[in-house]
Design an enzyme around this catalytic site. Structure first.
Site, PDB file in Angstrom:
ATOM      1  N   LYS A 186      12.646   8.858  52.983  1.00 46.64           N
ATOM      2  CA  LYS A 186      13.513   8.429  53.900  1.00 46.64           C
ATOM      3  C   LYS A 186      14.168   9.670  54.651  1.00 46.64           C
ATOM      4  O   LYS A 186      13.654  10.426  56.036  1.00 46.64           O
ATOM      5  CB  LYS A 186      14.732   7.424  54.129  1.00 46.64           C
ATOM      6  CG  LYS A 186      13.714   6.533  54.434  1.00 46.64           C
ATOM      7  CD  LYS A 186      15.093   5.434  54.291  1.00 46.64           C
ATOM      8  CE  LYS A 186      16.429   5.429  53.721  1.00 46.64           C
ATOM      9  NZ  LYS A 186      15.927   4.855  51.991  1.00 46.64           N
ATOM     10  N   ARG A 203      19.266  -1.796  57.865  1.00 49.14           N
ATOM     11  CA  ARG A 203      19.146  -2.402  57.350  1.00 49.14           C
ATOM     12  C   ARG A 203      19.712  -3.628  56.831  1.00 49.14           C
ATOM     13  O   ARG A 203      18.925  -4.037  55.995  1.00 49.14           O
ATOM     14  CB  ARG A 203      19.894  -1.561  56.479  1.00 49.14           C
ATOM     15  CG  ARG A 203      19.448  -0.878  55.494  1.00 49.14           C
ATOM     16  CD  ARG A 203      20.769   0.003  54.719  1.00 49.14           C
ATOM     17  NE  ARG A 203      20.548   0.658  53.441  1.00 49.14           N
ATOM     18  CZ  ARG A 203      20.338   2.388  53.496  1.00 49.14           C
ATOM     19  NH1 ARG A 203      20.529   3.383  54.822  1.00 49.14           N
ATOM     20  NH2 ARG A 203      20.688   3.048  52.210  1.00 49.14           N
ATOM     21  N   ARG A 223      13.481   9.488  40.435  1.00 49.00           N
ATOM     22  CA  ARG A 223      13.522  10.407  41.904  1.00 49.00           C
ATOM     23  C   ARG A 223      14.736  10.140  41.826  1.00 49.00           C
ATOM     24  O   ARG A 223      15.554  11.891  42.019  1.00 49.00           O
ATOM     25  CB  ARG A 223      12.775  10.281  43.152  1.00 49.00           C
ATOM     26  CG  ARG A 223      11.425  10.227  43.375  1.00 49.00           C
ATOM     27  CD  ARG A 223      10.743   9.773  44.428  1.00 49.00           C
ATOM     28  NE  ARG A 223       9.444   9.935  44.166  1.00 49.00           N
ATOM     29  CZ  ARG A 223       8.860   9.511  45.747  1.00 49.00           C
ATOM     30  NH1 ARG A 223       9.869   9.257  47.030  1.00 49.00           N
ATOM     31  NH2 ARG A 223       8.048   9.824  45.671  1.00 49.00           N
ATOM     32  N   ARG A 228      25.763  12.812  44.678  1.00 47.30           N
ATOM     33  CA  ARG A 228      26.370  11.637  44.762  1.00 47.30           C
ATOM     34  C   ARG A 228      26.413  10.424  43.928  1.00 47.30           C
ATOM     35  O   ARG A 228      26.081  10.833  43.069  1.00 47.30           O
ATOM     36  CB  ARG A 228      25.126  11.066  46.131  1.00 47.30           C
ATOM     37  CG  ARG A 228      25.250  11.591  47.805  1.00 47.30           C
ATOM     38  CD  ARG A 228      23.621  10.800  47.887  1.00 47.30           C
ATOM     39  NE  ARG A 228      23.811  10.095  47.826  1.00 47.30           N
ATOM     40  CZ  ARG A 228      22.938   8.627  48.979  1.00 47.30           C
ATOM     41  NH1 ARG A 228      21.185   9.624  49.780  1.00 47.30           N
ATOM     42  NH2 ARG A 228      22.752   7.635  48.752  1.00 47.30           N
ATOM     43  N   ARG A 259      21.828  -0.708  43.938  1.00 54.18           N
ATOM     44  CA  ARG A 259      20.963  -0.409  45.486  1.00 54.18           C
ATOM     45  C   ARG A 259      19.417  -0.966  45.465  1.00 54.18           C
ATOM     46  O   ARG A 259      18.815  -1.390  47.060  1.00 54.18           O
ATOM     47  CB  ARG A 259      21.211   1.276  45.784  1.00 54.18           C
ATOM     48  CG  ARG A 259      22.396   1.827  45.982  1.00 54.18           C
ATOM     49  CD  ARG A 259      22.931   3.134  46.004  1.00 54.18           C
ATOM     50  NE  ARG A 259      21.884   4.278  46.854  1.00 54.18           N
ATOM     51  CZ  ARG A 259      21.678   5.119  46.800  1.00 54.18           C
ATOM     52  NH1 ARG A 259      21.318   5.491  45.273  1.00 54.18           N
ATOM     53  NH2 ARG A 259      20.426   5.927  46.698  1.00 54.18           N
TER      54      ARG A 259
HETATM   55  P1  AMP Z   1      21.822   5.866  52.353  1.00 50.52           P
HETATM   56  O1  AMP Z   1      21.256   7.833  52.383  1.00 50.52           O
HETATM   57  O2  AMP Z   1      20.632   5.855  53.179  1.00 50.52           O
HETATM   58  O3  AMP Z   1      20.975   5.934  50.329  1.00 50.52           O
HETATM   59  O4  AMP Z   1      22.520   4.765  52.680  1.00 50.52           O
HETATM   60  C1  AMP Z   1      23.830   5.556  51.690  1.00 50.52           C
HETATM   61  C2  AMP Z   1      24.950   4.041  51.522  1.00 50.52           C
HETATM   62  O5  AMP Z   1      25.662   4.066  52.611  1.00 50.52           O
HETATM   63  C3  AMP Z   1      24.174   2.778  51.848  1.00 50.52           C
HETATM   64  O6  AMP Z   1      24.383   2.076  49.970  1.00 50.52           O
HETATM   65  C4  AMP Z   1      24.700   2.066  52.047  1.00 50.52           C
HETATM   66  O7  AMP Z   1      26.851   1.125  51.448  1.00 50.52           O
HETATM   67  C5  AMP Z   1      25.759   2.911  53.289  1.00 50.52           C
HETATM   68  N1  AMP Z   1      24.724   2.596  54.618  1.00 50.52           N
HETATM   69  C6  AMP Z   1      24.112   3.508  55.773  1.00 50.52           C
HETATM   70  N2  AMP Z   1      23.618   2.652  55.918  1.00 50.52           N
HETATM   71  C7  AMP Z   1      23.684   1.323  56.689  1.00 50.52           C
HETATM   72  C8  AMP Z   1      23.159   0.368  56.955  1.00 50.52           C
HETATM   73  N3  AMP Z   1      23.084   0.716  57.960  1.00 50.52           N
HETATM   74  N4  AMP Z   1      23.860  -0.604  56.853  1.00 50.52           N
HETATM   75  C9  AMP Z   1      25.198  -0.776  55.957  1.00 50.52           C
HETATM   76  N5  AMP Z   1      25.241  -0.269  55.228  1.00 50.52           N
HETATM   77  C10 AMP Z   1      24.423   1.846  55.243  1.00 50.52           C
END
Ligand code: AMP
Length: 192
Positions: A14, A89, A124, A134, A145
């Site tokens: 993404k 999400r 990945r 991270r 996740r």
């Molecule tokens: P990402 O970088 O998109 O993988 O997001 C990292 C983390 O941020 C996720 O595992 C969630 O804890 C939080 N997060 C990101 N986007 C959302 C969302 N739309 N709703 C809830 N939590 C989010």
């Protein structure tokens, strides 16, 4: 002006594809994970609230995320195009985003689903974890996740299919190949 969102599990690409699409279509790339990590790094109130959910691979509460994203979109001028990455999400976020979009005559053109086999995702993410710094790129949290994606986020595939804007694309192969696939599909749409 493209208004799209990327709907895919962690590790599907993404962030990478979001950057590329934003460049190609001249719109901002709005990544909720990045926005939240910025808040955590800056020690803001939002960051302090979000951190424990992020570290354990759980979702941050809907209200917090939704207001963050809508504020960010409103802040772009004119707010007519964007590529959303990592939002919505949950169904509640998707419904709230749809209401907002209708009110502002900015409904989305496409929800781009990137399809990648689960084991490839884990590989990945583990590889990324070696350099990303991270904390959530560790094996247990990665599995959590992916579970959260399957349980809570994947129902959005039907939500957007029912609205007629789901664009399913194979997410394997080179980054260029994936970008080309998405672009071919988006260019076939009426982006007004
Ligand atoms: P990402 O970088 O998109 O993988 O997001 C990292 C983390 O941020 C996720 O595992 C969630 O804890 C939080 N997060 C990101 N986007 C959302 C969302 N739309 N709703 C809830 N939590 C989010």
């Amino acid at each position: 002006m493209l208004r799209a969102l990327l709907l895919a599990p962690p590790g599907a690409g993404k962030g990478t594809q979001g950057d590329r699409l934003a460049d190609l279509y001249g719109v901002p790339h709005v990544a909720t994970g990045d926005l939240l990590r910025e808040h955590v790094a800056n020690g803001t109130k939002i960051g302090r609230e979000a951190e424990r959910f992020m570290t354990s691979g759980e979702l941050v509460p809907d209200d917090l995320v939704t207001s963050l994203v809508l504020e960010r979109i409103r802040g772009t001028s004119p707010p007519t195009g964007f590529v959303l990455d990592g939002f919505p999400r949950t169904l509640s976020q998707a419904e709230r985003a749809y209401e907002w979009a209708l009110e502002n005559q900015l409904t989305f053109h496409a929800a781009v689903a990137l399809e990648v086999p689960t084991e490839e995702l884990v590989g990945r993410l583990l590889a990324r974890g070696k350099t990303s710094g991270r904390v959530d790129d560790s094996e247990d949290t990665i599995r959590r996740r992916l579970e959260v994606y399957g349980d809570v986020t994947s129902p959005l595939l039907d939500f957007y299919k029912n609205r007629g804007i789901l664009v399913e694309v194979e997410g394997t192969g080179t980054v260029d190949e994936v970008t080309d696939r998405i672009r071919t599909r988006l260019d076939a749409l009426d982006l007004n």
